[in-house]
Design a protein around this motif. Sequence first.
Motif, short mmCIF file in Angstrom:
data_model
loop_
_atom_site.label_atom_id
_atom_site.label_comp_id
_atom_site.label_asym_id
_atom_site.label_seq_id
_atom_site.Cartn_x
_atom_site.Cartn_y
_atom_site.Cartn_z
N TYR A 1 1.42 2.14 12.28
CA TYR A 1 1.71 3.56 12.56
C TYR A 1 1.84 4.36 11.25
CZ TYR A 1 4.38 7.72 13.81
OH TYR A 1 4.82 9.02 13.95
N PHE A 2 2.58 3.82 10.28
CA PHE A 2 2.74 4.51 9.00
C PHE A 2 1.42 4.58 8.24
CE2 PHE A 2 7.43 3.14 9.00
CZ PHE A 2 7.84 4.38 9.47
N MET A 3 0.59 3.56 8.36
CA MET A 3 -0.71 3.57 7.69
C MET A 3 -1.59 4.68 8.24
SD MET A 3 -2.21 2.01 5.22
CE MET A 3 -3.22 3.36 4.63
N LYS A 4 -1.48 4.94 9.53
CA LYS A 4 -2.23 6.03 10.14
C LYS A 4 -1.81 7.37 9.54
CE LYS A 4 -3.40 7.99 14.67
NZ LYS A 4 -3.18 7.89 16.15
N ILE A 5 -0.51 7.55 9.31
CA ILE A 5 0.00 8.79 8.71
C ILE A 5 -0.51 8.94 7.27
CG2 ILE A 5 2.08 9.96 7.91
CD1 ILE A 5 3.56 8.70 10.27
N VAL B 1 0.84 -1.20 0.00
CA VAL B 1 0.00 0.00 0.00
C VAL B 1 0.88 1.25 0.00
CG1 VAL B 1 -1.66 1.36 1.34
CG2 VAL B 1 -1.98 -1.11 1.10
N PHE B 2 1.94 1.25 0.82
CA PHE B 2 2.85 2.39 0.85
C PHE B 2 3.43 2.64 -0.53
CE2 PHE B 2 3.98 0.81 5.41
CZ PHE B 2 2.74 1.20 5.86
N GLN B 3 3.82 1.57 -1.22
CA GLN B 3 4.42 1.72 -2.55
C GLN B 3 3.40 2.23 -3.56
OE1 GLN B 3 5.73 -2.31 -2.93
NE2 GLN B 3 7.76 -1.90 -2.08
#
Length: 453
Positions: A435-439, A380-382
């Motif tokens: 945590y990164f998904m929240k951002i 997802v980040f990518q």
Amino acid sequence: MEKENKMGVMPINRLLINMSVPMMISMLVQSLYNIVDSIFVARISEEALTSVSLAFPIQNLMIALSVGVGVGVNALVSRRIGQKRYDDANLTAENGVFLNILHSFFFVIIGAFLVPLFFSSQTSNADIIYHGTNYLRIITFFSLGSFLQITFERLLQSTGLTFYAMISQVVGAVTNIILDPIFIFGWFGLPAMGTMGAAWATVTGQVLAASLGIYFNFRHNKELTLSVRAFRPKLNIIKEIYAIGLPSIIMMAIGSVLNLAMNNILIAFSTTATAVYGVYFRLQGFVFMPVFGMNNGLIPIIGYNYGARYPDRIRETIKLSVRYATVIMTVGLIGFQIFPSFLLSLFNPSPEMYKIGITALRILSLHFVPAGASIVLSSVFQAFGLGKYSLAISMIRQVVLLLPIAYLMSLTGNINNIWWAFLISETVSLLLCLYFMKIINKNHIVPLYKLAI
């Protein structure tokens, strides 16, 4: 009115299944090839199986470069099609092909000059060095097939044509499986080539899969028009591809370093321990590959809907993907807990391999469930072009946690303690992913609601 791509209109659950299932099937077949390949190699000798295990870091590095470029191309092409920027999508695809052709030449050089040194730096066993050198030289000399296969499959995925990507990958893997025993053991009057035969079967399947991928793109991919004659490298596009794909390259390259280091830790106990680790990696691929296949479907879905500004579709894609990954990994966990002896029996194991392997498979499989969610969220980040988050997760999981913990556990003198490092590192990684998904939700998904008004 121009008809919108299915990624912007089809119900998400149906779309995710439509996009992912073909790739999950192809990944399962690919994983089955890896298992069957090792089963046949194990029939040669345990040294041959160990040599293929030791060769894996170089093969993984090849996959890292090809998949990394593929991830960047996939995300950018699908996003630009969502934005109706078709010329830019074509330029991106052409530059992705160009980069992976360059990468293949890099591995030809490695095969020509560094392969014997690579094996002799890990072991003094002459049989392992002999089998490994013969195997890996062929894999690297003919790596162009692998690079083109992955590139053109990702182009098909980026426009939603995952069925054709599945066909090319399945045909390549099945060809590999059929040719393995013929080349290895010398069936039908052919000479028995041992590990060289396994390598020839591999590259033959890759070349066939690449050929099909090229044909399907030029014949059926109507949203991309690739031009060989008019192509010129575009530095700005290459930078964009690497900006998204480089974290994937580094993550998988770190995986190669990790496997190399783990092999060195385990070989201090015995070569059998290294063989067990290699067997585990092939077996766990049968569990992980469907999740990676689903990721190949979710990246273009998120990329397209991010470009088209459809936040609800993005959120639903993420939730369903995590849910499906959890189910897949749970099934894998149960299988490894109940049937470790059967799984090992496929690889002509010695009593020592049984002794080490049964406990290893049961402990290692405990990290499957948190790993599934982490893999999805990293993809997802990518898809959002934020590969730096995926890279951070990978660095922390493998370099900061997994390898040091495994080394410290090895100092206890009990090999079983080493396997617990995987569960510890994966649990911490999942917490960081959340945590990164929240951002990302706050900074990238929520603002889309305002833009859509």
